[in-house]
Design an enzyme around this catalytic site. Structure first.
Site, short mmCIF file in Angstrom:
data_model
loop_
_atom_site.label_atom_id
_atom_site.label_comp_id
_atom_site.label_asym_id
_atom_site.label_seq_id
_atom_site.Cartn_x
_atom_site.Cartn_y
_atom_site.Cartn_z
CD GLU A 72 -3.64 6.52 35.76
OE1 GLU A 72 -4.07 7.56 35.55
OE2 GLU A 72 -3.19 5.85 34.46
CG PHE B 249 2.65 10.63 39.54
CD1 PHE B 249 3.49 10.84 40.66
CD2 PHE B 249 3.44 10.47 37.95
CE1 PHE B 249 4.82 10.93 40.36
CE2 PHE B 249 4.61 10.42 38.14
CZ PHE B 249 5.47 10.95 39.24
CD GLU C 86 10.11 14.43 32.28
OE1 GLU C 86 9.42 13.82 31.64
OE2 GLU C 86 9.80 15.24 33.08
CB CYS D 243 7.20 19.33 35.06
SG CYS D 243 6.47 20.92 35.94
CB SER E 6 4.74 11.86 29.71
OG SER E 6 3.57 11.04 29.34
CE LYS F 10 -7.47 10.48 33.48
NZ LYS F 10 -6.34 9.84 34.48
#
Ligand code: NAD
Length: 489
Positions: free
Chosen positions: A169, A142, A374, A274, A219, A166
């Protein structure tokens, strides 16, 4: 699909919400299995003609695409801000870093060149060239809804592959718009398929025999699952995962420059990068700077993307906010000194937003969960080290290896750090050292599973197969070539 949207028959739909207001923006279908199958088939069909399309034609598609992306940058940034929440400047940066990869993909002919050696044996030449793989898939997170899809499909498609994307979402509309512009740029039907959903849809792609390579960013647990499942199905995989990035602060560094850089790198984008700095290692005398770090960090303000004074936006979801608040509570319970607590922050006019204010912990030690995990929020941990050697040991003991920075005035200290540190991207007086697209994005250790990284030359190696030809022609055939109608006894 096929260059234009296809209504889904799915009964499963996911709400896409505005993280600053909590309101539902739209809904996205979980693509059904027959729809996924049709998407892969369409990409496979498109591959047959796309692999035969001359390289300059493929490059020109990328030239038109980068131009269109630049024209629509502001409009894309607004879509991105609405569904992701990051500030307008950040959103434009997200798109720009993607555009730079498309510019690089327009240079594909030079990037795909093979090698040649003449006379490897008497009158025998050897040469190699690169060919595309087929249908490739990309699964994206995301936090960079434009940049990360653009890390993947332009390079894959420029190499002659077709692609099934993909997107996350949680903010899929940006990817939809990217695909729409790709069609407008002249992409033939079927080249890029966008499907939607979560784990179930991803697993279908990971196991599909017609998908030859998988690019993932997200992740650690999901990254490991992707790597294991896709390699188990004999696919080529590059899986970029989570991080815990350290900034080592030497006492000879310029204090004001350090503080300015540290606050932006840790609280910027609400810590949802990240490459965000989530740990600052204070070496020796730099431990005296804590109060000034706290005072500067306290000024970082969350806010709505339309507010030009906002330094960063909300967290992506209420679940993400709860997760970060839980870590703040754990940090206190574990004995770290909380100098700044953003748990109760409010943003005027936006009571439904997933806000967390800047949060600072001092005296953090490597056993604490706020150090090991994290957090992916605007939470900075300060750790003390006696020497550069101690700092290097600490960073190398941490399992992640995405990014790191050292701030110092000493070339010798910087040289030692860059040489000894087990992290794939190192900044020297640069807080977030994301390489430009002529290099590659080279995370290491628990931050990356695979070998060839994103964009640059490594992406071309990832998305192609090398064919090596050894060729011999006979002198005796020359006479036949000169006199083709002559019968040789
Ligand atoms: P995530 O792992 O939750 O989701 C990433 C993608 O995987 C999404 O498309 C999601 O739908 C899909 N997914 C989720 N669960 C799945 C499952 N069980 N099986 C298969 N697919 C699944 O990550 P996120 O929260 O969207 O993104 C944040 C994470 O991404 C952070 O850990 C961050 O460090 C990481 N990240 C890494 C890099 C990098 O280059 N190393 C870059 C950006 C983000």
């Amino acid at each position: 699909m096929h260059g234009s949207p296809v209504p889904s028959q799915s009964r499963d739909w996911i709400d896409v919400t505005n993280p600053a207001t909590g309101e539902t923006l739209t809904r996205v279908p979980c693509t059904t299995e027959p729809e996924l199958q049709r998407a892969v088939e369409a990409a496979k069909t498109a591959f047959h003609s796309w692999r035969e399309t001359p390289v300059p034609t493929r490059a020109r598609l990328m030239l038109r695409y980068q131009e269109l992306l630049k024209q629509h940058q502001e409009e894309l940034a607004e879509i991105l801000c609405e569904e992701n929440g990051k500030t307008f400047e950040d959103a434009k940066g997200d798109i720009w870093r993607g555009i730079e990869v498309v510019e690089q993909a327009a240079n594909i002919a030079a990037l795909m060149m093979g090698e040649t050696v003449e006379n490897v044996a008497a009158a025998i030449d050897c040469y190699s060239y690169t060919q595309p793989l087929g249908v490739c898939a990309g699964i994206t997170p995301f936090n960079f809804p434009a940049m990360i899809p653009l890390w993947m499909f332009p390079m894959a498609i420029a190499c002659g592959n077709t692609f099934v994307l993909k997107p996350s979402e949680q903010d899929p509309v940006t990817a939809y718009k990217l695909a729409e512009l790709f069609t407008e740029a002249g992409a033939p039907k079927g080249l890029l398929q966008v499907v939607h959903g979560g784990g179930q849809q991803v697993d279908f792609l990971l196991k599909h025999p017609d998908i030859k390579a998988v690019s993932f960013v997200g992740s650690v647990p999901v990254g490991q699952h992707i790597y294991r499942t896709a390699t188990d199905h004999l696919k080529r995989v590059q899986s970029f995962a989570g991080a815990k990035n350290h900034m080592v602060i030497m006492p000879d560094a310029n204090k004001q420059i350090v503080i300015n850089n540290l606050i932006g790198a840790s609280a910027g984008a609400a810590g949802q990068r990240c490459m965000a700095i989530s740990v600052a290692v204070l070496v020796g005398e730099a431990q005296q700077w804590i109060t000034e770090i706290r005072d500067a960090m306290a000024k970082a303000k969350p806010g709505h993307w339309k507010d030009p004074n906002a330094d960063f936006g909300p967290l992506i979801s209420s679940a993400a906010r709860k997760r970060v608040l839980d870590y703040i509570a754990k940090g206190k319970a574990e004995g770290a000194r909380c100098l700044l607590d953003g748990s109760d922050v409010k943003v005027d006019g936006y009571p439904g937003g997933n806000w967390v204010g800047p949060t600072l912990f001092a005296d953090v030690t490597p056993e604490m969960s706020i150090y090991t995990d994290e957090i992916f929020g605007p939470v900075l941990c300060l750790v003390n080290a006696d020497s550069l050697d101690d700092a290097i040991r600490l960073v190398n003991d941490c399992p992640y290896g995405n990014g790191t920075a050292i701030f110092t005035a000493s070339g010798a200290a910087a040289r030692k750090y860059q040489h000894e540190i087990l992290v794939g991207q190192v900044g020297i007086n640069v807080p977030i050292p994301v390489p430009l697209p002529f290099f590659s994005f080279t995370g290491w250790r628990a931050s990356f599973y695979g070998d060839q990284h994103a964009y640059g030359k490594q992406a071309v190696r990832f998305y192609t197969e090398t064919k090596t030809v050894t060729a011999r022609w006979f002198d005796s055939d020359i006479e036949q070539a000169e006199h083709p109608n002559m019968t040789i006894q």
